[in-house]
Motif scaffolding. Structure first.
Motif, short mmCIF file in Angstrom:
data_model
loop_
_atom_site.label_atom_id
_atom_site.label_comp_id
_atom_site.label_asym_id
_atom_site.label_seq_id
_atom_site.Cartn_x
_atom_site.Cartn_y
_atom_site.Cartn_z
N CYS A 298 14.80 -16.80 -38.48
CA CYS A 298 16.21 -17.17 -38.62
C CYS A 298 16.23 -19.08 -38.73
CB CYS A 298 17.18 -16.77 -37.61
SG CYS A 298 19.00 -17.22 -37.89
N ILE A 299 15.60 -19.31 -37.64
CA ILE A 299 15.58 -20.72 -37.45
C ILE A 299 14.55 -21.58 -38.26
CG2 ILE A 299 13.85 -20.70 -35.38
CD1 ILE A 299 17.12 -23.14 -35.82
N PHE A 300 13.50 -20.84 -38.40
CA PHE A 300 12.54 -21.38 -39.63
C PHE A 300 13.14 -21.74 -40.85
CE2 PHE A 300 9.78 -19.85 -42.90
CZ PHE A 300 8.74 -20.76 -42.97
N ALA A 301 13.56 -20.57 -41.42
CA ALA A 301 13.81 -20.93 -42.85
C ALA A 301 15.19 -21.87 -42.99
CB ALA A 301 14.50 -19.54 -43.29
N ALA A 302 16.07 -21.86 -41.75
CA ALA A 302 17.09 -22.69 -41.87
C ALA A 302 16.68 -24.25 -41.87
CB ALA A 302 18.09 -22.60 -40.66
N THR A 303 15.64 -24.36 -41.05
CA THR A 303 15.23 -25.87 -40.83
C THR A 303 14.55 -26.29 -42.28
OG1 THR A 303 12.93 -25.06 -40.28
CG2 THR A 303 14.59 -25.73 -38.52
N ILE A 304 14.07 -25.22 -43.14
CA ILE A 304 13.61 -25.59 -44.31
C ILE A 304 14.56 -25.96 -45.39
CG2 ILE A 304 11.89 -24.90 -46.19
CD1 ILE A 304 10.33 -23.48 -44.26
N GLY A 305 15.61 -25.15 -45.37
CA GLY A 305 16.92 -25.22 -46.36
C GLY A 305 17.49 -26.67 -46.09
N THR A 306 17.39 -27.34 -45.39
CA THR A 306 18.00 -28.59 -44.84
C THR A 306 17.57 -29.42 -46.02
OG1 THR A 306 16.52 -29.33 -43.12
CG2 THR A 306 18.78 -27.87 -42.54
N VAL A 307 16.25 -29.31 -46.52
CA VAL A 307 15.67 -30.63 -47.15
C VAL A 307 15.32 -30.07 -48.72
CG1 VAL A 307 14.61 -31.58 -45.15
CG2 VAL A 307 13.27 -29.95 -46.41
N GLN A 308 15.38 -28.95 -49.07
CA GLN A 308 15.19 -28.76 -50.15
C GLN A 308 16.26 -29.14 -51.29
OE1 GLN A 308 12.44 -26.33 -50.99
NE2 GLN A 308 11.95 -27.10 -49.07
N ASN A 309 15.64 -29.40 -52.58
CA ASN A 309 16.42 -29.88 -53.62
C ASN A 309 16.78 -29.32 -54.56
OD1 ASN A 309 16.54 -32.86 -52.44
ND2 ASN A 309 14.33 -32.85 -52.83
N ASP A 310 15.98 -28.18 -54.90
CA ASP A 310 16.24 -27.07 -55.91
C ASP A 310 17.40 -26.32 -55.54
OD1 ASP A 310 16.15 -24.62 -57.27
OD2 ASP A 310 14.19 -25.42 -58.22
N ILE A 311 18.42 -26.07 -56.26
CA ILE A 311 19.81 -25.63 -55.65
C ILE A 311 19.27 -23.84 -55.57
CG2 ILE A 311 20.30 -24.85 -58.16
CD1 ILE A 311 23.29 -25.20 -57.04
N LYS A 312 18.41 -23.30 -56.23
CA LYS A 312 18.03 -21.96 -55.91
C LYS A 312 17.40 -21.74 -54.76
CE LYS A 312 16.95 -19.38 -59.35
NZ LYS A 312 16.37 -19.18 -60.55
N LEU A 613 8.97 -30.27 -43.14
CA LEU A 613 9.95 -29.35 -43.56
C LEU A 613 9.95 -29.29 -45.08
CD1 LEU A 613 12.94 -30.45 -41.41
CD2 LEU A 613 11.32 -28.49 -40.90
N LEU A 614 9.74 -30.32 -45.74
CA LEU A 614 9.46 -30.29 -47.26
C LEU A 614 8.55 -29.49 -47.72
CD1 LEU A 614 11.28 -31.58 -49.51
CD2 LEU A 614 9.50 -33.44 -49.82
N ASN A 615 7.31 -29.42 -47.00
CA ASN A 615 6.14 -28.62 -47.26
C ASN A 615 6.30 -27.38 -46.63
OD1 ASN A 615 4.32 -30.45 -49.03
ND2 ASN A 615 5.01 -31.94 -47.46
N LYS A 616 7.42 -26.77 -46.09
CA LYS A 616 7.85 -25.52 -45.71
C LYS A 616 6.81 -25.24 -44.69
CE LYS A 616 6.71 -24.89 -49.92
NZ LYS A 616 6.33 -24.56 -51.18
N TRP A 617 6.60 -26.11 -43.65
CA TRP A 617 5.74 -25.87 -42.63
C TRP A 617 4.25 -25.56 -42.94
CZ3 TRP A 617 8.23 -23.27 -37.54
CH2 TRP A 617 9.40 -23.57 -37.40
N TYR A 618 4.00 -25.96 -44.25
CA TYR A 618 2.66 -25.94 -44.57
C TYR A 618 2.12 -24.72 -44.72
CZ TYR A 618 2.75 -31.03 -44.36
OH TYR A 618 2.80 -32.36 -44.62
N PHE A 619 2.75 -23.66 -44.55
CA PHE A 619 2.42 -22.08 -44.76
C PHE A 619 1.61 -21.86 -45.97
CE2 PHE A 619 4.82 -20.98 -41.14
CZ PHE A 619 4.67 -19.76 -40.54
N ASP A 620 1.94 -22.15 -46.92
CA ASP A 620 1.35 -22.05 -48.35
C ASP A 620 -0.06 -22.66 -48.28
OD1 ASP A 620 2.78 -20.55 -49.58
OD2 ASP A 620 4.14 -22.31 -50.25
N GLU A 621 -0.25 -24.06 -47.74
CA GLU A 621 -1.36 -24.62 -47.44
C GLU A 621 -2.54 -23.82 -46.60
OE1 GLU A 621 1.41 -27.52 -49.03
OE2 GLU A 621 1.47 -26.03 -47.41
#
Length: 695
Positions: A298-312, A613-621
């Motif tokens: 809940c908190i993890f995804a909310a933090t990332i949502g604050t900096v995303q630029n793609d509307i979807k 945050l913009l790099n989504k907590w670097y999970f993909d990396e």
């Protein structure tokens, strides 16, 4: 109750008709048949749900046929209809029917419309099979069916590399969770000797306190089974650790996002936990894990949502966060509240996704909010629908009254239940409150960037292509929601982008956005009604301390004492969601309306946090280094050294080379001279004579 057969089979028959008929039957026939089938299924589903809501119906099991019979393993295919199923039926069929209708216009210029509508209907059938399952194997059939259909829909524009990659990623990540689900099913059969859901739930309390051998040790039986099953739910519902597929899945068409990633497939895990809630209630460890994972997501995804630029992607991370709410509600025992939020979330999140599609449609497929601004006058109906959806997701309402939007009733019910539960629930309450603040911030940030401020359309590459008449061979990049259609050289005039719409406007670059056509607006209006009134209409039945048990009728574990305690929490607990919602709104207004330089100053001062945050907590990396690169390394070893270096070298390639070399030697003997052949014959005769004498 024979209507349940029609509800399940109509989408399947429609999918087969549209898929097999394809271009032979044409776009209009395919769309009409599939959409009509879904609206009929929707009407039948609502009739069933109203029967349970009004107290006129009882749970039934509608038998179909014997599926598997092997020794003591007997699996009958049957459709279970109870309150929990009826709730999911209206969610699935309502959103699916509206998405079908919405897609009439949104996909109007796509050359593969019959295939798209066939996939939509196939997905709906699989989801319906999942929620009507009476045993775990039947549920697993629907579980894998929605996985397959989501792969097809996410990768629908298969000529777009990013879409194909996203589809594969979703499929692979979900296999991790599905492995846990399969092991859970195996374990359940080993322990209970059956996979019938009613029989399992009835026998579950008797197994409390027992142990089972697992991974070389002995552990509590119910904890092991529940955690394995929950691993499947984590994958399907994109919980922390197995969430990485969900944002990338936005590469699919926007209607797909509204159907799969807002209302149906991603809620399958929540449904499964609620369906097996009596099983989970036998293990305190399992429910604690569900609570912690849900709160963390809940908190993890909310933090990332604050900096995303793609509307979807903003809405996608919002979905991930809201699913966390549902899971920690289930973890504290408030399964009714979890399902209540699932229902209201389906309405307002599907609305937000479809509104986002309408904005993308108006902005010539531009998805970056930094190139929006000032759209509220150009697309007023979309603006008001998205505004009401935002009021719903942020939980606007007055505590202690019946005045509020859908999210106000369901989200507050979750937070109050978490606080009342105590223990891990108290921590989940504070985490959920902080996530609610962030939800309000990024939701209003989306509204302000999209509909307010000066138009920034002239900076958009997509708008520039439209202005310069470059309607063909448009490059497929990461922001192109119709890249596949563009690659097939379909003009954008179908979306109303004509020279007549190019009007000089300050900051517009000469481009004038246009409102969506009627088939796209009707679903927005219908979903807006659900987002506004859905919470008020159903909150007593779903989470009422007195009414709840009578409504659910044993279809899930309902703790009336917890619900009563949730209604009696301190006043500050009831007002906390309102306070954080208002705080998030004010912060967004100050940052994006009043002091528009604040975001740039913040990112400059806190660049490390912003990049994190913009790099989504670097999970993909992290996953790329831990799993992807080693997998490719091993793959290259087995490919180069094993397959090519060993199997091919000494197998087919080696034998072929041996034959070639043998042929070269034999060819030397074929000289064409008679005396050469006579010499060979004499040598052969001498060899044969020698062999005969030796014998």
């Amino acid at each position: 109750m024979s209507a349940i057969y029609f509800i399940v089979l109509l989408p399947l028959l429609a999918a087969l008709f549209a898929g097999l008929g394809n271009r032979i039957i044409g776009n209009t026939v395919a769309k009409t048949v599939t959409t009509g089938a879904l609206f009929i299924a929707c009407a039948l589903s609502w009739s069933i749900f109203l029967g349970f809501w009004l107290g006129d119906s009882e749970a039934i099991v509608a038998p179909a046929f014997t599926w598997i019979r092997s020794g003591t393993f007997d699996v009958a295919w049957a459709l279970r209809v109870d309150t929990l199923t009826a709730t999911m039926l209206i969610v699935i069929t309502s959103v699916s029917a509206l998405v079908h209708l919405y897609s009439w216009s949104y996909m109007a210029e796509d050359p593969d419309q019959p295939r798209f509508f066939a996939y939509l209907s196939l997905f709906t059938f699989a989801m319906l099979m999942l929620v009507t399952a009476n045993n775990l194997l039947q549920m697993f059939f629907g579980w894998e069916g929605v996985g397959l259909a989501s792969y097809l829909l996410i990768g629908f524009w298969f000529k777009k590399p990013s879409a194909s990659a996203a589809a594969i990623k979703a499929f692979v990540v979900n296999r991790v969770g599905d492995l846990g689900f399969m092991m859970g099913i195996f374990g359940v059969y080993l322990v209970f000797g059956t996979i019938s859901i009613p029989d399992i739930l009835e026998a579950a309390p008797s197994m409390a306190g027992s142990t089972i051998g697992f991974l070389g040790g002995r552990f509590d039986t119910m904890t092991v089974l529940c955690l394995l099953l929950f691993l499947g739910a984590m994958g399907k519902s994109a919980q922390l650790g197995l969430h990485t597929w969900l944002p990338d899945a936005m590469e699919g068409p926007t209607p797909v996002s509204a159907l799969i990633h807002a209302a149906t497939m991603v809620t399958a895990g929540v449904f499964m936990v609620c369906r097996l809630s009596p099983l989970f209630e036998t293990s305190e460890v399992a429910t604690s894990v569900v609570t912690i994972v849900g709160a963390a997501t809940c908190i993890f995804a909310a933090t990332i949502g604050t900096v995303q630029n793609d509307i979807k992607r903003v809405i996608a991370y919002s979905t991930c966060s809201q699913l966390g709410y549902m899971f920690f509600a289930a973890g504290v025992g408030a399964y009714g509240a979890a399902m209540f939020h699932l229902l209201t979330h389906a309405f307002f999140k599907a609305l937000l996704f479809l509104c986002a599609g309408s904005v993308i449609h108006a902005m010539h497929h531009e998805q970056d909010m930094r190139y929006y601004g000032g759209l509220r006058k150009s697309i007023p109906l979309t603006y008001w629908a998205m505004l009401l959806g935002t009021l719903a997701i942020t939980g606007v309402g007055i505590p202690g009254t019946s005045l509020g939007f859908a999210g106000f009733f369901s989200k507050d019910a979750i937070l109050e239940s978490a606080y009342a539960a105590g223990g891990h629930g108290t921590g989940a309450f504070f985490v959920g409150a902080l996530a609610a603040l962030l939800t309000s911030f990024y939701s209003w940030r989306l509204i302000f960037l999209t509909f307010f401020g000066r138009p920034r359309w002239a900076e958009s590459e997509h708008i520039q292509h439209a202005l310069h008449g470059d309607h063909h061979d448009h490059p497929a990049d990461e922001h192109d929601d119709h890249a596949h259609a563009h690659a097939d050289n379909h003009a954008h005039d179908a979306h109303g982008v004509t020279d007549a719409h190019f009007v000089d406007t300050t900051g517009s670059g000469g481009y004038h956005p246009h409102e969506s056509p009627l088939p796209m607006l009707v679903p927005l209006i219908v979903l807006t009604v659900g987002a506004v009134f859905g919470g008020l209409a159903f909150h007593h039945a779903f989470v009422g301390a007195e009414e709840g048990a009578g409504f659910w009728r044993g279809s899930l574990f309902f703790d009336a004492h917890l619900m009563h305690a949730a209604h009696e929490v301190p006043t500050w607990v009831k007002w906390t969601p309102f306070a954080v919602m208002l705080t998030g709104l004010v912060l967004a207004w100050l940052s994006y309306i009043k002091h528009t330089d604040w975001p740039a100053r913040f990112t400059a001062q806190w660049s490390v946090l912003y990049d994190f945050l913009l790099n989504k907590w670097y999970f993909d990396e992290l996953y790329n280094h831990l799993f992807v690169k080693p997998a490719f390394f091993l793959g290259r070893i087995f490919w180069k050294g094993g397959d090519q270096g060993t199997i091919d070298r000494f197998g087919p390639n080696g034998l072929a080379a041996l034959v070639v070399q043998g042929g070269k030697v034999t060819r030397r003997l074929q000289t064409g001279y008679l005396y050469s052949y006579a010499l060979v014959m004499l040598i052969g005769l001498a060899a044969a004579t020698t062999w005969a004498i030796a014998r």
